[in-house]
Design a protein around this motif. Structure first.
Motif, PDB file in Angstrom:
ATOM      1  N   ALA A  78       0.849  -1.210   0.015  1.00 21.63           N
ATOM      2  CA  ALA A  78      -0.114   0.073  -0.007  1.00 21.63           C
ATOM      3  C   ALA A  78       0.982   1.240  -0.012  1.00 21.63           C
ATOM      4  N   GLU A  79       0.250   2.379  -0.349  1.00 19.68           N
ATOM      5  CA  GLU A  79       0.949   3.580  -0.477  1.00 19.68           C
ATOM      6  C   GLU A  79       0.234   4.760   0.265  1.00 19.68           C
ATOM      7  N   TYR A  80       0.771   5.499   1.132  1.00 23.98           N
ATOM      8  CA  TYR A  80       0.129   6.505   2.014  1.00 23.98           C
ATOM      9  C   TYR A  80       0.847   7.663   1.738  1.00 23.98           C
ATOM     10  N   ASN A  81       0.011   8.744   1.167  1.00 29.09           N
ATOM     11  CA  ASN A  81       0.894  10.161   0.668  1.00 29.09           C
ATOM     12  C   ASN A  81       0.253  11.268   1.693  1.00 29.09           C
ATOM     13  N   PHE A  82       1.288  11.958   2.022  1.00 27.52           N
ATOM     14  CA  PHE A  82       1.080  12.924   3.128  1.00 27.52           C
ATOM     15  C   PHE A  82       1.993  14.402   2.715  1.00 27.52           C
ATOM     16  N   LYS A  83       1.619  15.321   3.527  1.00 24.93           N
ATOM     17  CA  LYS A  83       2.671  16.278   3.510  1.00 24.93           C
ATOM     18  C   LYS A  83       2.890  16.936   4.920  1.00 24.93           C
TER      19      LYS A  83
END
Length: 157
Positions: A78-83
Motif C-alpha cells: 500500500a501507499e500513504y501520501n502525506f505532506k
C-alpha cells in the motif's frame, strides 16, 4: 479495432488501518530531533489543529492510503501520501522563510533513514520525499505555510 480497458480504481485500505497509520506517522514525525522548540506541545499535530498566529507543524494526508498490489499468498503493498506543513510568522525576514524550507528538507532526509513503526503486521519498504520543501501559502495575518510532500510504501503481511 483496438480494445481499451479502463484502469481499475485503486482500492482504499480499511479505515481502521488508515487511522492507525495517521496516529503512528504523527508520533514518528514528532520524534524528529530538530523540531523547533517553539512548537506548541513540541510535536506535530493533525492539520485541523494547526492554529493561526502560532508557529506549528502538522501532518496532512493528501489522499487516503491505497492498495498498490495484492499478493497471491495474502497481504498487499500500500501507499500513504502525506505532506508536512510548517507554519511560521517570518515578518519581513526572508531568511526565516528559507530556514523553514531547509528544516522541512532535513526532516525529509531524516525520514528516509528513520522509518516509522506503523504497527504490528506492517513493514515499511520505502519512505520518500516526493517534493522539495517550498512555501505554498501566505496569509493576511503574516503567517506562511511551508510544505514538503512525502510517500510511505508499506506491506501488510
Amino acid at each position: 479495432m483496438s480494445l481499451k480497458t479502463e484502469p481499475r480504481p485503486r482500492a482504499m485500505v480499511a479505515t481502521s488501518e488508515r487511522e492507525k497509520i495517521d496516529r503512528n506517522v504523527i508520533i514518528w514525525l514528532s520524534s524528529f530531533p530538530d523540531l523547533p522548540e517553539d512548537l506548541p506541545q513540541n510535536m506535530v499535530v493533525p492539520e485541523s489543529y494547526l492554529a493561526v498566529d502560532v508557529p506549528g507543524m502538522a501532518l496532512s494526508a493528501i489522499t487516503t492510503a491505497y492498495v498498490n498490489r495484492r499478493y497471491i499468498l495474502g497481504g498487499y503493498e500500500a501507499e500513504y501520501n502525506f505532506k508536512i506543513i510548517y507554519r511560521i510568522k517570518p515578518g519581513k525576514n526572508m531568511d526565516k522563510s528559507l530556514e523553514a524550507n531547509e528544516l522541512l528538507n532535513r526532516m525529509g532526509d531524516w525520514a528516509i533513514r528513520n522509518k516509522p513503526d506503523l504497527g504490528e503486521g506492517i513493514r515499511i519498504t520505502r519512505v520518500t520525499p516526493t517534493s522539495y520543501a517550498d512555501m505554498y501559502a501566505q496569509y493576511e495575518s503574516g503567517d506562511e505555510d511551508h510544505q514538503i510532500m512525502m510517500k510511505i510504501i508499506y506491506e501488510v503481511i
